[in-house]
Design an enzyme around this catalytic site. Structure first.
Site, PDB file in Angstrom:
ATOM      1  N   LYS A  31       7.854  54.066  -4.573  1.00 38.31           N
ATOM      2  CA  LYS A  31       8.426  53.481  -3.367  1.00 38.31           C
ATOM      3  C   LYS A  31       7.280  53.277  -2.382  1.00 38.31           C
ATOM      4  O   LYS A  31       6.383  54.135  -2.283  1.00 38.31           O
ATOM      5  CB  LYS A  31       9.478  54.434  -2.794  1.00 38.31           C
ATOM      6  N   SER A  57      17.823  53.307   1.077  1.00 39.63           N
ATOM      7  CA  SER A  57      16.656  52.493   1.323  1.00 39.63           C
ATOM      8  C   SER A  57      15.752  52.319   0.110  1.00 39.63           C
ATOM      9  O   SER A  57      14.904  51.429   0.117  1.00 39.63           O
ATOM     10  CB  SER A  57      15.834  53.136   2.441  1.00 39.63           C
ATOM     11  N   SER A  76      19.356  57.809   0.481  1.00 44.82           N
ATOM     12  CA  SER A  76      18.491  56.683   0.111  1.00 44.82           C
ATOM     13  C   SER A  76      18.011  56.668  -1.332  1.00 44.82           C
ATOM     14  O   SER A  76      17.451  55.669  -1.777  1.00 44.82           O
ATOM     15  CB  SER A  76      17.276  56.621   1.039  1.00 44.82           C
TER      16      SER A  76
END
Lengths: 486, 476
Positions: free
Chosen positions: A76, A151, A175
């Site tokens: 990420k 997210s 997330s």
């Protein structure tokens, strides 16, 4: 091969059925084929990935048998990676090349893992749909008109579409788990403090936790074996020995007490999701588990408490983005105040600015007691709810999200977006480990099941998830839109 | 109207740790800009603080030394404001749960009176960097070397009533801090800084007046001047029918005045909240006891001991304990010379004068205490007179050879041989018939003149007591 789990790839690599270079190239080809459509990656590191793959093959030839050696992963874009742009999904850090590696990055690198690139995300991890990214929305591989969740939407979409074997994510209010649910994969948030936060760009420090996004609970265990552990650079990381999380995956669930929170099967839950979870619970009963209803009386307060605490911490965490030392700076500032104002107005997106303002307001003189202090009290009550529940049961199971992935652009009201995380947020407030695994499907979209255990009972969560995956195939389902091989 | 002044001081001292409060960067003063700023000090994304335990130890040491409450659980908070030399956009400090709680210290005024001044609290926090406004052509430079240096902010109760008391308190604080060796505490370098909260009220009034805070006072002398100036200003404002505005003022030493800081320099809502990147500091009784056990003898008890053990005057003892190094120096001289009183005179007058003249620290002094002790021992055993000793002392600055070697080489050894002295005395009697006559007629004080003549003839080396006795005998 690219559709295999990490566990399977590990065996294939060890057996010499495939080399890391071949595997890495296959994923790079797949990224080239689908990333344009999905927008899952912000940065692809083709050259360095192939070099790392080569090095992994050399190491294997020399006798290195590390379980993740040569397996391609995506990080990420919230994890700092030395020499590589680390944007956190923001214009503010669009030009930020980190001079150091996050501990998570370092550990995977030490394990011989190949890094394919950096995945898209909601800006500063603030969002539940991956629509707040400065680098554009990510599409859900199961239906590209839908969001992948957020997210960690880029990581989830990349894993679901087999653009990588595994990915990292971070979870502040859901997330990792919510995008895992929306994308039909496995996403695990460990206990707060289990994985180091050093080098992971902060959203809300007391809630943020890194974890695996992958294709099975077994893969999550393999990844956590590498990620977990004390880090002297993170004062909140916990000095508790790291177990081999694969060791107890096959423990029997005979007599396992599963708690079902009545609050998670109430108004707002879609009937398909409810049915899928009820079916999954029936599956567990077949394995010898006992289902009990549990009460989490303060769970309705978790979203409001979270939306005070997380923005409050964020409002301070994001103060460093001031245009002085790195990152975005506005053109031709006339003075310091102008530089601050325009840098931050132009560098941050709407959702980030909204949360900075909420947090600033909640901490302001005269409002602190009414908001921040009260939210902290609720946080303690929520913790107590869970510890009471865990006196009665071993794990708590419910839906990860009230519904399946929604359409891009369909949620313009911030509050309805905040309610997306209604089942996952309390777990962050209590600091507990929780996983989302696929447990059904509706209208061609996956349904996620949420399994929560007590503090540092990562092994228990993984055991319960793995047993379900041994008896069902939901985690083997692949999005048909991505079936075309390069 | 008669006014009473009320003063409270906030003193920041940089704790003398090798590395910063939350990062491994060096805290050394005076390095090239930004060479001591790590990725944490630069507030790069993803970096996290780790508490420097040395800083905690030093803070607790201070608390224990002033008999303050030590918190078993203290909490860091974020103090939020934007400034270019504050890289994170917040300063990590301690608001509600400081490490050091209530304590006190006693100050002695010039007239010998004592005042007990309350210390409200002392908390740890990070220092900011420095903004450099010169040499950048309309821009500002930022030096983050200082950013993150550990500070201990010591807050006094509003117990001080005069500028002199404020200075006495500050000096006492300085003495304690130097004894504990927890900070260099050099005001000129900024390792000790002082802000003063000042208000006035009619004498007899129990409510406090509106206070102003004076910042940027960087010497003991300026503390007194700044407070006195501010008190006069407040009196004038009130006596002219005005009202004091609560504000922050800067002391301008060049103009000897205080002026309000621009409102932009004053943030009013810091939005403190607990720092989530750090766990609360939890310490136990054993930790505190271990630090207590390591405390050096503090200046007040040392002074009392010096008065008793070495029969010193209050004044001498106070001078000798002014620094730990001076006291240690003195004790070596006193013990090795065998004359504590003489040692006190030499250390507090000759040695201190020498240090002041050359602007030396005692550690820089070329005369080690062991050598000074030998010099004093030679006065005591009549090898040299006190007067000759001053010359030897001067010579000791230049020479590395021993005191005895200096005395021998320069032929300064006192003449005690009675035959030798008899010759000198005979010569003095011959040379000064008038004075001898006067003495014989009963003018006893002439003896001083005659002894002086004998000393001159001997170039100071004759033993004056022997000369005196022999003269009297010969003039019978």
């Amino acid at each position: 091969m690219i559709k295999s789990t990490v566990a399977e790839l590990s065996l294939a690599l060890a057996a010499g059925d495939i080399s890391s270079v071949e595997l890495t190239q296959a994923y790079l080809n797949r990224i080239a084929q689908y990333n344009g459509e999905l927008n899952a990656f912000i940065t692809v590191c083709e050259e360095s990935a192939l070099e790392q793959a080569k090095a992994a093959d050399v190491a294997r030839a020399k006798g290195d048998t590390s379980s993740l050696l040569g397996i391609p992963l995506a990080h990420k874009d919230i994890f700092c990676t030395e020499g590589i742009t680390t944007t956190c999904g923001s214009r503010m850090l669009g030009n930020f090349v980190s001079p150091y590696n996050a501990t998570v990055v370092e550990r995977f690198s030490d394990a011989g893992v190949v890094m394919l690139g950096k995945t898209n995300m909601d800006e500063f991890a603030m969002g539940s749909s991956n629509e707040t990214s400065f680098f554009g929305a990510v599409k859900n591989p199961w239906n590209t008109a839908c969001v992948p969740g957020g997210s960690s939407g880029g990581s989830a979409a990349a894993v679901a579409a087999d653009l990588c074997a595994m990915a990292t994510g971070t979870d502040t209010g859901g997330s990792i788990r919510q995008p895992a649910a929306f994308c039909g994969i496995t996403g695990f948030k460990p206990s707060y403090g289990r994985v180091s936060r050093w080098g992971m760009i902060a959203f809300a420090s007391s809630l943020d936790q890194a974890g695996p996004i992958c294709k099975s609970a077994e893969d999550a265990a393999l990844m956590l074996n590498v990620m977990a552990g004390l880090d002297s650079k993170d004062s909140t990381s916990i000095d508790k020995p790291v177990e081999d999380y694969t060791a107890t995956l096959n423990d029997s669930l005979q007599g396992l007490r599963i708690g079902v929170p009545k609050q998670h099967f109430a108004e707002g839950l879609s009937s398909e999701v409810e049915q899928a979870i009820r079916d999954a619970l029936a599956e567990y009963e077949k394995m010898g588990a006992i289902i009990k209803e549990v009460d989490l009386p303060n769970s309705h307060l978790s979203v409001p408490a979270y939306y005070v605490i997380a923005p409050a911490e964020a409002s301070a965490n994001l103060s460093r983005y001031d245009g002085v030392r790195y990152g975005y700076r506005c053109e031709n500032p006339v003075d310091l105040e102008d530089m601050y104002k325009r840098t931050r107005s132009e560098g941050f997106g709407e959702e980030v600015k909204r949360r900075i303002m909420i947090g600033t307001y909640a901490l302001s003189a005269g409002f602190y007691d009414a908001y921040y202090r009260k939210a902290q009290k609720i946080r303690r009550l929520i913790k107590v709810d869970f510890s009471n529940a865990f006196k009665e049961v071993d794990v708590i199971i419910g839906p990860t999200s009230p519904h399946t992935a929604f359409k891009l652009g369909s949620k313009s009201d911030p509050v309805s977006m905040y309610l997306e995380d209604i089942y996952t947020i309390a777990v962050n407030l209590a600091g507990l480990p929780a996983i989302s695994i696929p447990a059904g499907s509706a209208n061609g979209l996956p349904i996620g099941m949420h399994i929560v255990a007590g503090d540092f009972e990562e092994a228990k969560v993984l055991n319960v998830a793995h047993q379900f995956q041994k008896h069902t195939d939901w985690h083997r389902n692949k999005p048909s839109a991505m079936a075309k091989e390069a | 109207m008669e006014w009473e002044t009320v003063i409270g001081l906030e003193v920041h001292v940089q704790l003398s740790t090798k590395s910063k409060l939350f990062s491994g960067s060096s805290t050394k003063f005076g390095a090239e800009p930004n060479t001591q700023a790590s990725i944490f000090d630069l507030a790069l994304p993803g970096t996290l603080p780790v508490l420097n335990e040395e800083a905690l130890k030093k803070a607790v040491k201070f608390g224990v030394a002033i008999g303050a409450e030590i918190s078993k659980r203290s909490v860091f908070d974020r103090k939020n404001y934007f400034y270019p030399d504050l890289p994170k956009g917040y300063q990590v400090s301690q608001l509600d749960y400081p490490t050091v709680g209530k304590g006190s210290l006693t100050v002695t005024m010039d007239d010998g009176s004592e005042r007990v001044i309350g210390v409200t609290r002392a908390h740890m926090e990070e220092d900011a960097g420095k903004s450099l406004h010169k040499d950048y052509h309309g821009m500002s430079g930022i030096d983050l070397n200082r950013a993150g240096t550990p500070l201990l902010e010591i807050v006094s109760e509003p117990d001080l009533r005069t500028a002199k008391e404020a200075v006495a308190y500050l000096k006492k604080l300085h003495r304690i801090i130097r004894y504990l060796d927890i900070s260099d505490a050099i005001m000129a370098e900024g390792s000790m800084r002082c802000d003063a909260n000042v208000s006035i009220r009619p004498k007899g009034e129990t409510e406090f007046g509106t206070r102003t805070e004076i910042k940027n006072i960087n010497s003991f002398r300026f503390v007194e001047k700044a407070i006195n100036h501010e008190v006069r200003r407040q009196q004038e404002v009130i006596e002219d029918g005005g009202r004091i505005v609560q504000e922050t003022r800067l002391y301008d030493a060049d103009k000897d005045e205080t002026r309000p800081m621009r409102s932009k320099e004053v943030a009013n809502d810091y939005r403190y909240f607990p720092e989530p990147d750090l766990l609360p500091i939890v310490i136990d009784d054993d930790y505190i006891a271990a630090i207590k056990a390591q405390l050096p003898e503090m200046p007040d008890s040392k002074k009392i001991r010096f008065i008793e053990q070495y029969a010193l005057s209050d004044y001498d003892a106070d001078v000798l304990v002014s620094t730990r190094e001076m006291a240690e120096y003195y004790e070596v001289v006193a013990q090795q010379s065998g004359d504590a009183k003489l040692a006190a005179n030499w250390v507090s007058q000759d040695l201190l004068g020498l240090l002041n003249k050359n602007n030396w620290d005692i550690a820089d002094c070329p005369i080690q205490p062991e050598r000074l002790a030998v010099l004093i021992a030679r006065i005591k055993d009549n090898t040299i007179s006190g007067k000759i000793a001053k010359a030897v002392f001067e010579a000791m600055l230049e020479e590395t050879i021993s005191v005895d070697e200096i005395i021998a080489a320069k032929g300064l050894k006192q003449v005690t041989d009675s035959g030798e002295i008899e010759k000198i005395v005979a010569q003095v009697i011959d040379n000064n018939p008038d004075q001898v006559q006067q003495y014989k007629e009963g003018k006893q004080q002439v003896i001083g003149f005659l002894v002086g003549q004998a000393m001159q003839l001997s170039k100071g080396k004759a033993n004056p007591a022997q000369v005196n006795a022999l003269l009297r005998e010969k003039m019978q």
